[in-house]
Design a protein around this motif. Structure first.
Motif, PDB file in Angstrom:
ATOM      1  N   ASP A 167       0.827  -1.204   0.000  1.00  0.00           N
ATOM      2  CA  ASP A 167       0.000   0.000   0.000  1.00  0.00           C
ATOM      3  C   ASP A 167       0.862   1.255   0.000  1.00  0.00           C
ATOM      4  O   ASP A 167       0.499   2.276  -0.597  1.00  0.00           O
ATOM      5  CB  ASP A 167      -0.924   0.032   1.226  1.00  0.00           C
ATOM      6  CG  ASP A 167      -1.877  -1.149   1.275  1.00  0.00           C
ATOM      7  OD1 ASP A 167      -2.456  -1.477   0.220  1.00  0.00           O
ATOM      8  OD2 ASP A 167      -2.042  -1.743   2.351  1.00  0.00           O
TER       9      ASP A 167
ATOM     10  N   THR B  21       2.224   3.097  -3.373  1.00  0.00           N
ATOM     11  CA  THR B  21       1.424   4.046  -4.155  1.00  0.00           C
ATOM     12  C   THR B  21       0.716   5.072  -3.274  1.00  0.00           C
ATOM     13  O   THR B  21      -0.059   5.884  -3.767  1.00  0.00           O
ATOM     14  CB  THR B  21       0.367   3.288  -4.986  1.00  0.00           C
ATOM     15  OG1 THR B  21      -0.443   2.494  -4.100  1.00  0.00           O
ATOM     16  CG2 THR B  21       1.019   2.395  -6.023  1.00  0.00           C
ATOM     17  N   TYR B  22       1.006   5.049  -1.985  1.00  0.00           N
ATOM     18  CA  TYR B  22       0.311   5.900  -1.007  1.00  0.00           C
ATOM     19  C   TYR B  22       0.422   7.387  -1.355  1.00  0.00           C
ATOM     20  O   TYR B  22      -0.573   8.105  -1.379  1.00  0.00           O
ATOM     21  CB  TYR B  22       0.886   5.632   0.385  1.00  0.00           C
ATOM     22  CG  TYR B  22       0.142   6.299   1.508  1.00  0.00           C
ATOM     23  CD1 TYR B  22      -0.974   5.699   2.079  1.00  0.00           C
ATOM     24  CD2 TYR B  22       0.551   7.536   1.998  1.00  0.00           C
ATOM     25  CE1 TYR B  22      -1.662   6.305   3.119  1.00  0.00           C
ATOM     26  CE2 TYR B  22      -0.133   8.151   3.034  1.00  0.00           C
ATOM     27  CZ  TYR B  22      -1.239   7.534   3.585  1.00  0.00           C
ATOM     28  OH  TYR B  22      -1.916   8.135   4.600  1.00  0.00           O
TER      29      TYR B  22
ATOM     30  N   ALA C  35       0.954   8.770  -4.099  1.00  0.00           N
ATOM     31  CA  ALA C  35       0.300   9.107  -5.373  1.00  0.00           C
ATOM     32  C   ALA C  35      -1.223   9.078  -5.261  1.00  0.00           C
ATOM     33  O   ALA C  35      -1.922   9.363  -6.234  1.00  0.00           O
ATOM     34  CB  ALA C  35       0.758   8.138  -6.464  1.00  0.00           C
TER      35      ALA C  35
ATOM     36  N   LEU D  52      -3.047   6.422  -4.752  1.00  0.00           N
ATOM     37  CA  LEU D  52      -3.534   5.232  -5.457  1.00  0.00           C
ATOM     38  C   LEU D  52      -3.511   4.033  -4.520  1.00  0.00           C
ATOM     39  O   LEU D  52      -2.773   3.998  -3.550  1.00  0.00           O
ATOM     40  CB  LEU D  52      -2.651   4.941  -6.669  1.00  0.00           C
ATOM     41  CG  LEU D  52      -2.549   6.046  -7.711  1.00  0.00           C
ATOM     42  CD1 LEU D  52      -1.477   5.701  -8.741  1.00  0.00           C
ATOM     43  CD2 LEU D  52      -3.898   6.273  -8.394  1.00  0.00           C
ATOM     44  N   SER D  53      -4.329   3.037  -4.861  1.00  0.00           N
ATOM     45  CA  SER D  53      -4.346   1.796  -4.094  1.00  0.00           C
ATOM     46  C   SER D  53      -4.465   0.614  -5.040  1.00  0.00           C
ATOM     47  O   SER D  53      -5.155   0.697  -6.062  1.00  0.00           O
ATOM     48  CB  SER D  53      -5.533   1.791  -3.122  1.00  0.00           C
ATOM     49  OG  SER D  53      -5.600   0.547  -2.448  1.00  0.00           O
ATOM     50  N   SER D  54      -3.814  -0.487  -4.672  1.00  0.00           N
ATOM     51  CA  SER D  54      -3.942  -1.716  -5.458  1.00  0.00           C
ATOM     52  C   SER D  54      -5.077  -2.586  -4.920  1.00  0.00           C
ATOM     53  O   SER D  54      -5.367  -3.642  -5.468  1.00  0.00           O
ATOM     54  CB  SER D  54      -2.620  -2.491  -5.433  1.00  0.00           C
ATOM     55  OG  SER D  54      -2.294  -2.841  -4.088  1.00  0.00           O
TER      56      SER D  54
ATOM     57  N   ASN E 183     -10.438   1.110  -3.597  1.00  0.00           N
ATOM     58  CA  ASN E 183     -10.854   1.900  -4.760  1.00  0.00           C
ATOM     59  C   ASN E 183     -12.374   2.055  -4.825  1.00  0.00           C
ATOM     60  O   ASN E 183     -12.878   3.117  -5.191  1.00  0.00           O
ATOM     61  CB  ASN E 183     -10.302   1.286  -6.045  1.00  0.00           C
ATOM     62  CG  ASN E 183      -8.796   1.449  -6.125  1.00  0.00           C
ATOM     63  OD1 ASN E 183      -8.262   2.508  -5.808  1.00  0.00           O
ATOM     64  ND2 ASN E 183      -8.104   0.401  -6.515  1.00  0.00           N
TER      65      ASN E 183
ATOM     66  N   ASN F 245     -14.390   5.725  -4.591  1.00  0.00           N
ATOM     67  CA  ASN F 245     -15.456   6.154  -5.499  1.00  0.00           C
ATOM     68  C   ASN F 245     -16.737   6.491  -4.745  1.00  0.00           C
ATOM     69  O   ASN F 245     -17.454   7.429  -5.097  1.00  0.00           O
ATOM     70  CB  ASN F 245     -15.720   5.089  -6.565  1.00  0.00           C
ATOM     71  CG  ASN F 245     -14.581   5.004  -7.567  1.00  0.00           C
ATOM     72  OD1 ASN F 245     -13.912   5.999  -7.846  1.00  0.00           O
ATOM     73  ND2 ASN F 245     -14.345   3.823  -8.090  1.00  0.00           N
TER      74      ASN F 245
ATOM     75  N   VAL G 260      -6.862  12.107  -2.859  1.00  0.00           N
ATOM     76  CA  VAL G 260      -8.234  11.597  -2.817  1.00  0.00           C
ATOM     77  C   VAL G 260      -9.073  12.440  -1.859  1.00  0.00           C
ATOM     78  O   VAL G 260     -10.031  13.090  -2.260  1.00  0.00           O
ATOM     79  CB  VAL G 260      -8.287  10.110  -2.393  1.00  0.00           C
ATOM     80  CG1 VAL G 260      -9.725   9.651  -2.181  1.00  0.00           C
ATOM     81  CG2 VAL G 260      -7.608   9.235  -3.435  1.00  0.00           C
TER      82      VAL G 260
END
Length: 195
Positions: free
Chosen positions: A54, A57-58, A60, A62-64, A69, A73, A108
């Motif tokens: 995690d 990409t934290y 940025a 982003l999450s995998s 995700n 949303n 986010v």
């Protein structure tokens, strides 16, 4: 785009008072034709642990993790939050703490350009409903502002101006009538937001 209310619950037992409160609030939202999302952290199998992958990409934003995700949303489609959990050891359970750690990402929920946090979400208010074994006033005295500081400050840092907290203390010692009164009060509180 029409925004929605998002209800988040963090309790493992679906027969708990917390779930009874959640069920009642969902019924109220439906009866009042309010669009909503329901996030049940246990039912969703959400892993609250922030892992090494995690962190890659934290920064940025982003999450995998597909569930993270999905939650991102949902938050982008939310203007009101309802949060329900029991207070354990003067704090929220690990699920909601992990939700904040993994979902309220830079890019986010906020952006930090070095001059302070800039909120990125359009969530106008949050109502937190909790239960505890201790009386509410005893809880405030025992942990000072630790609980409110952790949760409420975090929500305000991501731009939620109006954050309200209602706790039902001494939960195990209460009568069914007292518990139902709290549920009725929570329903009135939420209904007032839509009048």
């Amino acid at each position: 785009m029409k925004m929605k209310t998002t209800l988040i619950i963090d309790h493992p037992w679906d027969k708990s008072f917390n779930h009874a409160l959640k069920n009642s609030l969902v019924t109220e939202l439906k009866d009042n034709h309010i669009d909503y999302h329901l996030v049940d952290l246990y039912k969703d199998g959400f892993n609250p642990i922030l892992e090494t992958k995690d962190l890659a990409t934290y920064q940025a934003g982003l999450s995998s993790d597909p569930i993270v995700n999905k939650y991102i949303n949902i938050l982008r489609d939310t203007d009101k939050l309802i949060i329900i959990f029991p207070i354990w050891w003067y704090s929220c359970p690990s699920g909601f703490k992990g939700f904040m750690d993994k979902v309220f990402l830079d890019g986010v929920a906020f952006h930090d350009d070095g001059s302070g946090l800039k909120p990125l979400l359009n969530i106008k208010s949050a109502h937190i409903f909790t239960t505890s074994e201790q009386p509410t006033e005893g809880l405030r005295q025992r942990c000072g502002n630790a609980f409110e500081g952790q949760i409420i400050t975090t929500l305000k840092d991501i731009g939620i101006e109006n954050v309200y907290w209602d706790n039902l203390g001494t939960i195990s010692a209460l009568t069914d009538r007292e518990r139902l009164n709290f549920i009725a009060s929570a329903n009135r509180t939420i209904n007032a937001c839509y009048e």
